[in-house]
Design an enzyme around this catalytic site. Structure first.
Site, mmCIF file in Angstrom:
data_model
loop_
_atom_site.group_PDB
_atom_site.id
_atom_site.type_symbol
_atom_site.label_atom_id
_atom_site.label_comp_id
_atom_site.label_asym_id
_atom_site.label_seq_id
_atom_site.Cartn_x
_atom_site.Cartn_y
_atom_site.Cartn_z
ATOM 1 N N HIS A 175 -2.328 15.989 -7.942
ATOM 2 C CA HIS A 175 -2.212 15.948 -9.401
ATOM 3 C C HIS A 175 -0.784 15.850 -9.883
ATOM 4 C CE1 HIS A 175 -6.259 16.295 -10.294
ATOM 5 N NE2 HIS A 175 -6.399 17.440 -9.652
ATOM 6 N N GLU A 234 -8.446 -10.136 0.554
ATOM 7 C CA GLU A 234 -7.641 -9.178 1.313
ATOM 8 C C GLU A 234 -8.070 -9.091 2.773
ATOM 9 O OE1 GLU A 234 -7.887 -5.298 -0.552
ATOM 10 O OE2 GLU A 234 -9.999 -5.520 -1.000
ATOM 11 N N ASP A 265 -3.999 -4.761 2.096
ATOM 12 C CA ASP A 265 -4.979 -4.929 3.166
ATOM 13 C C ASP A 265 -4.822 -6.254 3.895
ATOM 14 O OD1 ASP A 265 -6.519 -2.583 3.414
ATOM 15 O OD2 ASP A 265 -7.355 -2.973 1.431
ATOM 16 N N CYS A 299 -2.534 -8.167 -6.696
ATOM 17 C CA CYS A 299 -2.405 -6.783 -7.145
ATOM 18 C C CYS A 299 -1.963 -5.850 -6.030
ATOM 19 C CB CYS A 299 -3.710 -6.304 -7.771
ATOM 20 S SG CYS A 299 -5.093 -6.380 -6.629
#
Ligand code: PEP
Ligand code: MG
Length: 583
Positions: free
Chosen positions: A194, A435, A459, A506
């Site tokens: 977090h 990917e 990937d 991306c």
């Protein structure tokens, strides 16, 4: 002056900061362990349930207190409330109180310990990290059972470097609300804890996973933090301090300059316009993405909806999240990726451990073999599509059949919704992540059936070069400029162009300003990255001609080794740009 001590942790949120340490009280809650008499257990269960109610009210209070900022942490605090009310948790603690005749504090700890162990066995770092949430919920319950004060307002001096063993989402929320935290430094945590997420969303430098560093930092110590390199210096020398301060000054300067370019288009000197989009995991990242000039969302990693929970989100929860993001982005495109979950990435369920999970039942393969889970998401996406400019893409497609199957499942959901009279938006583009090497090789065929491509270089590089992206020992082989990768990218982008479909990227490579020349030369039209990377990439684009980039890449691709190509590209970049501004 005390001697300088340096600690190496995990760089969780980039940026450099220097300031005085503010050490959050790391005092652990001591858990009393008391054996009860059988007749006392009824009342003890009641005491436990009262503590649940109290904890729940506190979390609700906290959300309200945070006002607008509560929105940002709402999901996390809400998840904690759900954990409190998890029937399995309540039943198990009550059972232990009654059968083992122990006090509620002890029973809560025992159940949480068991839960934590289940998380330990998860391979995925992100889900492993969720252990700390169990801890935070247990701490709150135990404190309440013991009548201790919780959620105390923290008075942190401006620009302080907040150091802690771990920081609860509640504390992190309050701290960032104050708006002037210099940096976060924690002993626990990883990239997806977090503190890391909140820090990145708010652009506060953070180093996590420091082991036991915070034990040796005292409030008031001078601390220098490098959130990119994961470096923390306690009581740095004057020389080190001035270096850090200089970096801070440059950082501030380039950030200000960058924000000024937020509104400017990403267009090359010879008029080639590209789109710069943002990657996101949580809705709270949107304001920062927009402030940095993101023109849309190029990747929304929806598997992060599984945060803090042992059961998959409901259709309604999926729907609300997508709707929220689409509405926040207005007419800008939002590319939502369907779940990239794998065998070990689904919490709360027992799975046979896969020997090689990266090559196992992951992403679209997982969804196609868990149709119920997939359909819940697809229905939610279809319903949400009425609220904005949505694009949906499937991860890790390795064959045309997978694309067809996924598409037909989506269409089946569409028909089902329409039979049920549930409103659905207009048809939207359906694309795939390219990917896998197989997808790269058949990109020409995939391009005939997909509405767009988004290249996942993280990937693609892993699978093309046979390098486990989690394995530090082979990290040195992870080379985006390997000729095999460049040829792959060439093939994918050409296939997209020939079929007249947009090609985006991306993966991390898209946000690396030192590689922008290469991607521009390859003809990439859409880049998607984290907020902080957008200005640098835009900077490069606005100062180059595509023609120049093409010439550079042509020369670079005459070399055969990744090292030679890297050296050549670096020299060209250094010649044109101040390299320090690109990292
Ligand atoms: C990628 O593989 O490049 C990608 C963007 O997906 P992820 O990092 O989520 O696997
Ligand atoms: Mg990927």
């Amino acid at each position: 002056m005390s001697a300088t001590v340096s600690f190496q942790g995990i760089g969780a949120s980039p940026g450099v900061a220097v300031g005085h340490a503010y050490v959050l009280d790391a005092k652990r809650v001591r858990t009393p362990k008391i054996k009860l008499n059988k007749p006392e257990t009824e009342a003890e269960v009641l005491r436990f349930k009262t503590a649940i109610d109290l904890s729940d009210r506190q979390l609700e209070e906290l959300k309200k207190k945070l006002g607008d900022d509560g929105e940002e942490h709402g999901l996390i605090l809400e998840a904690h409330r759900m954990m409190l009310h998890d029937p399995m948790f309540i039943v198990e603690v009550s059972r232990l109180i009654k059968e083992d005749t122990i006090n509620a504090e002890w029973a809560v700890r025992r159940v949480c310990k068991r839960l934590r162990h289940q998380f330990d066995n998860l391979e995925d770092e992100y889900f492993r990290e969720r252990k700390s949430d169990i801890e935070f919920v247990a701490d709150r319950l135990v404190r309440n059972l013991m009548g201790e004060v919780v959620d105390q307002e923290l008075e942190v001096p401006p620009h302080a470097i907040v150091c802690a063993h771990d920081i609860s989402p509640a504390d992190a929320a309050m701290l960032v609300r104050s708006g002037s935290i210099g940096a976060f430094v924690t002993d626990l945590g990883g990239q997806t804890s977090h503190t890391a997420i909140v820090a990145r969303a708010r652009e506060v430098p953070a180093v996590v996973g420091l082991g036991k560093a915070c034990e040796s930092i005292r409030s008031g110590d001078m601390v220098a933090v490098d959130g990119r390199r994961g470096l923390v210096l306690v009581n740095p020398t004057e020389e080190q301090l001035s270096l850090f301060r200089e970096t801070m000054r440059r950082q501030l300067q380039s950030e200000q300059a960058a924000l000024q370019t937020a509104e400017l288009p990403a267009v090359t000197l010879d008029g080639v316009r590209v789109r710069l989009n943002g990657n996101m995991e949580f809705p709270e990242e949107i304001p920062s993405l927009l402030a940095h000039g993101a023109e849309g969302i190029g990747l929304y990693r929806t598997e992060f909806l599984f945060l803090n929970r042992s059961h998959p989100p409901t259709e309604e929860e999926h729907f609300e999240s997508y709707k929220q993001v689409l509405q926040a982005m207005g007419s800008r495109p939002v590319t939502i990726r369907t779940l990239d979950l794998g065998g070990d990435k689904v919490p709360g369920k027992k799975h046979d451990k896969e020997i090689n999970p990266a090559m196992g039942l992951r992403a679209i393969r997982y969804c196609l073999s868990h149709r119920e889970l997939f359909r819940v998401q697809l229905r939610a996406l279809l319903r949400a599509s009425a609220f904005g400019n949505i694009r949906v893409m499937f991860p890790l497609v390795s064959s045309i059949s997978e694309l067809r199957e996924a598409r037909s499942e989506l269409e089946a959901c569409r028909s089902e919704l329409s039979r049920q009279g549930v409103p659905v938006g207009k048809r939207f583009p359906i694309g795939i992540m390219v990917e896998t090497p197989s997808a790269a090789w058949i990109a020409d065929r995939l391009a005939l059936e997909a509405d767009f491509f988004s290249i996942g270089t993280n990937d693609l590089i892993q699978y093309s070069l046979a390098i486990d992206r989690q394995n530090r020992d082979v990290a040195y082989l992870y080379r985006p400029l390997h000729l095999a990768i460049l040829r792959s990218l060439e093939n994918i982008i050409r296939a997209g162009r020939n079929a007249n479909i947009p090609v985006a990227m991306c993966g991390e490579m898209a946000g690396d300003a030192a590689l922008t020349i290469v991607l521009l030369a390859l003809g990439l039209e859409e880049f998607s990255m984290t907020a902080g990377q957008i200005p640098m990439v835009k900077n490069v684009i606005r100062q180059m001609t595509k023609e120049d980039a093409v010439t550079i890449l042509e020369q670079a691709m005459k070399f055969s080794s990744a090292e030679e190509i890297e050296r050549f590209i670096k020299a060209e970049v250094d010649r044109r740009f101040n390299a320090g501004d690109l990292v």
